[in-house]
Design an enzyme around this catalytic site. Structure first.
Site, PDB file in Angstrom:
ATOM      1  N   CYS A  96       0.811  -1.231   0.000  1.00 60.01           N
ATOM      2  CA  CYS A  96       0.000   0.000   0.000  1.00 60.01           C
ATOM      3  C   CYS A  96       0.831   1.262   0.000  1.00 60.01           C
ATOM      4  O   CYS A  96       0.522   2.229  -0.711  1.00 60.01           O
ATOM      5  CB  CYS A  96      -0.948  -0.012   1.201  1.00 60.01           C
ATOM      6  SG  CYS A  96      -0.120   0.013   2.818  1.00 60.01           S
ATOM      7  N   HIS A 149      -1.391   1.074   7.193  1.00 63.60           N
ATOM      8  CA  HIS A 149      -2.009   1.200   5.868  1.00 63.60           C
ATOM      9  C   HIS A 149      -1.889   2.638   5.385  1.00 63.60           C
ATOM     10  O   HIS A 149      -2.100   3.576   6.153  1.00 63.60           O
ATOM     11  CB  HIS A 149      -3.478   0.783   5.878  1.00 63.60           C
ATOM     12  CG  HIS A 149      -4.083   0.787   4.494  1.00 63.60           C
ATOM     13  ND1 HIS A 149      -3.671  -0.092   3.517  1.00 63.60           N
ATOM     14  CD2 HIS A 149      -5.023   1.584   3.918  1.00 63.60           C
ATOM     15  CE1 HIS A 149      -4.336   0.158   2.394  1.00 63.60           C
ATOM     16  NE2 HIS A 149      -5.167   1.174   2.609  1.00 63.60           N
ATOM     17  N   ASP A 154      -7.977   4.408  -3.258  1.00 62.86           N
ATOM     18  CA  ASP A 154      -7.073   3.379  -2.755  1.00 62.86           C
ATOM     19  C   ASP A 154      -6.797   2.334  -3.832  1.00 62.86           C
ATOM     20  O   ASP A 154      -7.715   1.668  -4.304  1.00 62.86           O
ATOM     21  CB  ASP A 154      -7.683   2.705  -1.521  1.00 62.86           C
ATOM     22  CG  ASP A 154      -6.662   1.912  -0.719  1.00 62.86           C
ATOM     23  OD1 ASP A 154      -5.637   1.491  -1.295  1.00 62.86           O
ATOM     24  OD2 ASP A 154      -6.882   1.716   0.492  1.00 62.86           O
TER      25      ASP A 154
END
Length: 258
Positions: A69, A109, A124
């Site tokens: 991520c 994250h 995202d």
């Protein structure tokens, strides 16, 4: 046009002269999800590097690897800014739905907050198989995509002021929590992600430092490869194959080019 902008477009198959509008972000996100895999091979191979824009360009756009991520959303955030969007990175805490609690390894994250027309949206491309594939407004409104239904609710927790909830197509019958994040604490510099990378690489409770994991979108669903299995979702049909090391290497090259 910057090197990052040109190389990102080339990687996902977007013409250099095509303007990126808010309305076309869905196409950008779908192309990104199908092209750049979510994967932890650098963590498993103990070949991590300093997180900088230059190193991200080299890894993801020049060497055509994937990432986690903090890599995938960082490079996408840079690309969005290059194309005139107001975007920042922020940190979140992933929720473990099996244990019914947030992970205890911290705010590992990284996601994107994009402002458009006086409204803020979650974007995202670094959440594995759980990608919204569209900007999700911070209003609680449900957004539907090929991957399911997504919404962001205003919920004050010890981990932030908002929570992403999702109901994945063919997989979930009820809403479940993806992660909490804090819109009030944007990442001021991408080098902050080095702390996140260190936790993911070294913490005993990290799920990404034990076995290889690669996943990416397809036209009909997604592919997930580990060192012991290969799972394919195609329009709601799931097939799972147990594999050995030779088959793993074969599938790694065939589907992920690595």
């Amino acid at each position: 046009m910057s090197e990052l902008n040109a190389l990102f477009r080339k990687r996902i198959g977007l013409p250099e002269d095509e303007p990126i509008t808010f309305e076309s972000l869905e196409r950008v996100l779908e192309k990104t999800a199908q092209t750049i895999p979510f994967e932890n091979l650098c963590i498993i191979g103990k070949k991590t590097y300093d997180i900088t824009s230059e190193n991200l360009v080299d890894k993801i756009l020049v060497r055509k690897e994937g990432g986690l991520c903090y890599e995938l959303n960082s490079i996408l955030c840079f690309f969005l800014i290059e194309n005139g969007f107001e975007a920042v990175l922020t940190r979140g805490v992933v929720y473990n739905n099996e244990a019914q609690k947030y992970l205890t390894i911290g705010r590992t994250h990284v996601t994107i907050l994009l402002t458009h027309g006086e409204q803020t949206y979650l974007v995202d491309t670094g959440f594995g198989g759980n990608l919204p594939l569209k900007p999700v407004p911070l209003t609680g409104e449900t957004v539907s995509s090929a991957n399911g239904d997504f919404r962001v609710k205003k919920v004050d927790t010890e981990h932030g002021d908002y929570v992403l909830e999702m109901k994945l197509r063919y997989k979930d019958t009820d809403w479940r929590i993806g992660y909490a994040f804090d819109s009030r604490k944007p990442i001021s510099d991408v080098t902050e992600c080095n702390e996140i990378q260190k936790i993911i690489a070294e913490h005993e409770e990290s799920s990404f430092n034990k076995h290889p994991l690669l996943t990416k979108r397809t036209n009909g669903g997604n592919l997930t490869l580990t060192d012991s299995s290969f799972t394919q979702w195609d329009h709601g049909n799931m097939t799972k194959e147990k594999i050995d090391n030779a088959r793993y290497n074969e599938l790694l090259l065939k589907h992920f080019g690595q």
